[in-house]
Design an enzyme around this catalytic site. Sequence first.
Site, PDB file in Angstrom:
ATOM      1  N   ASP A 225     -31.397 -20.730 -19.833  1.00  0.00           N
ATOM      2  CA  ASP A 225     -31.327 -19.792 -18.717  1.00  0.00           C
ATOM      3  C   ASP A 225     -29.928 -19.761 -18.113  1.00  0.00           C
ATOM      4  O   ASP A 225     -29.252 -20.784 -18.021  1.00  0.00           O
ATOM      5  CB  ASP A 225     -32.340 -20.233 -17.654  1.00  0.00           C
ATOM      6  CG  ASP A 225     -32.438 -19.280 -16.492  1.00  0.00           C
ATOM      7  OD1 ASP A 225     -32.941 -18.161 -16.679  1.00  0.00           O
ATOM      8  OD2 ASP A 225     -32.004 -19.660 -15.386  1.00  0.00           O
ATOM      9  N   GLU A 268     -29.269 -16.983 -22.711  1.00  0.00           N
ATOM     10  CA  GLU A 268     -29.414 -15.794 -21.868  1.00  0.00           C
ATOM     11  C   GLU A 268     -28.042 -15.474 -21.285  1.00  0.00           C
ATOM     12  O   GLU A 268     -27.621 -16.061 -20.289  1.00  0.00           O
ATOM     13  CB  GLU A 268     -30.424 -16.036 -20.740  1.00  0.00           C
ATOM     14  CG  GLU A 268     -30.661 -14.771 -19.918  1.00  0.00           C
ATOM     15  CD  GLU A 268     -31.006 -15.028 -18.461  1.00  0.00           C
ATOM     16  OE1 GLU A 268     -31.576 -14.125 -17.825  1.00  0.00           O
ATOM     17  OE2 GLU A 268     -30.704 -16.130 -17.947  1.00  0.00           O
TER      18      GLU A 268
END
Length: 534
Positions: A225, A268
Amino acid sequence: MRRLTTAAVLACIAIALAAPAAAAPWRHDWLDGTVFYQVFVRSFFDSNGDGIGDLQGLTSKLDYLNDGNPATTDDLGVRGLWLMPVFSSPSYHGYDVTDYESIEPDYGELADFEELMIEAERRGIRVILDFVINHTSSQHPWFTDAAASGSFRDWYVWSDTNPGWTQPWGNGPVWHPSPVDGSYYYGLFWSGMPDLNLSHKKTRKKINKLARLWLKRGAAGLRLDAARYLVENGPGPGQADTATTHAVWRGFAKKIRKRFPEAILVGENWSDTATIASYFGSTNAVPGGDELPLNFNFPLASAVIRAVRDRDRTEIDTVLSEMAAAYPAGVRDTPFLTNHDQRRLAAELGNDAARLRTAASILLTLPGVPFVYYGEELGLGNGPTSGDESKRTPMPWDDTVSGGFTAGQPWFPLAPGHQRTNVESQTEDSRSLLSHYRGLIRARSTSPALGAGNLELLDVDNPSIMVFVRSRSSERVLIAINLSDGFQTVSGIDREAPERDEIYVDGNAQLNGASGNLGLLLPPGATGIWRLDR
């Protein structure tokens, strides 16, 4: 026989010690033909009636994803599963972790995770975990100790005064007053998510240890993330994509490759094509890249949605050209359509059934390792509010009040229209969107060219259709997709087709003509996939 002197032997040893060790390679052949499915555990299936999805519920539904029998056709056929955060957290979404070593109690216990891993492996499904290391929860024991100037102080980023920076994508503050003294801590997303100091060696060492812990517990990889934001060195441009951030990922990836070469790292990096390309790192010493071997392709996702909405492939062509120029040779793309942070695909495409089929056709025939967001295969729309929860509503399994998701009260209302948009109503319908996904995923998993071949876009003047060839070894596959609402034809395709074997056809697409002079007849919204030879 020539004998070396003691001095010569010592010289050879010195040279050997000085020479850099060969970089450990990735071993990612298992990704060929693999399609991943993204699951929000809280919203997938509730096993105990408390209204919250859990790991036991997910395990009970694995046969929907893949029953482990290649001969059956009533499962989705995915071979990869991405679990959004399952670690302990005070929030419903889990992106603010309080304990990286334990399972969120709402979802169950470690034993439930272990059972999931066993049952997934039995079906040929590999599971990756969301690993959030840019920040923790402000309730994490590390941070409460750091705020009190304890031994974890250097694990976070502090300033005696407020530097006044704002978020690089907006005007939100990133420096927040300490709950204990007059200092400020850095939290890029909000005050409840203080950023870890990944310039600090002890922090990195602990993060590496935690990653290895979950890989040893059976995870096949990690979704990373906010990968662009690990280490900041100033306001604005200095808050993303810094050289130190790249260095941290190189060090992290090196340790993972050495112990777990089959594990995948998926970044990401929500940015433009060139920035995403930089996160693969160098492919000179490590095929596939020495940083993150997979990175979600946000520009391509946007391009596909706009192309389908506008019935014009031009933007897809543009992004594919950008990728060809920027991506290192030999890396794998990671295409998707939408995820948990975006409006659902059905909402973006106005719940248009034909367009949803077309978007699926593009996603599942382009190169790379595709990811499908749960419910996307049904045409699941957004929930009743404008908040993020409405992008993450409970999975509709049937047309009952609770959608078959729970025997209790769902943690959040189901998306409108679940009486029609649900698994049960689409399972036996050969024309349903679910059946379309099943057919495309099965085609991808059984064709080496579709699963891992290269891409050749054919020069077709009509922008409302896509025609391309995927090739691997001796297999060549022709794909044609009609984005428009009208009949389209193509003639004079100069490709040999000694086999012309139908792999998957939707909408009565037809391949005609003689080898070396092929033609296409594409009804509205049709997709055709044919093997030319092997």
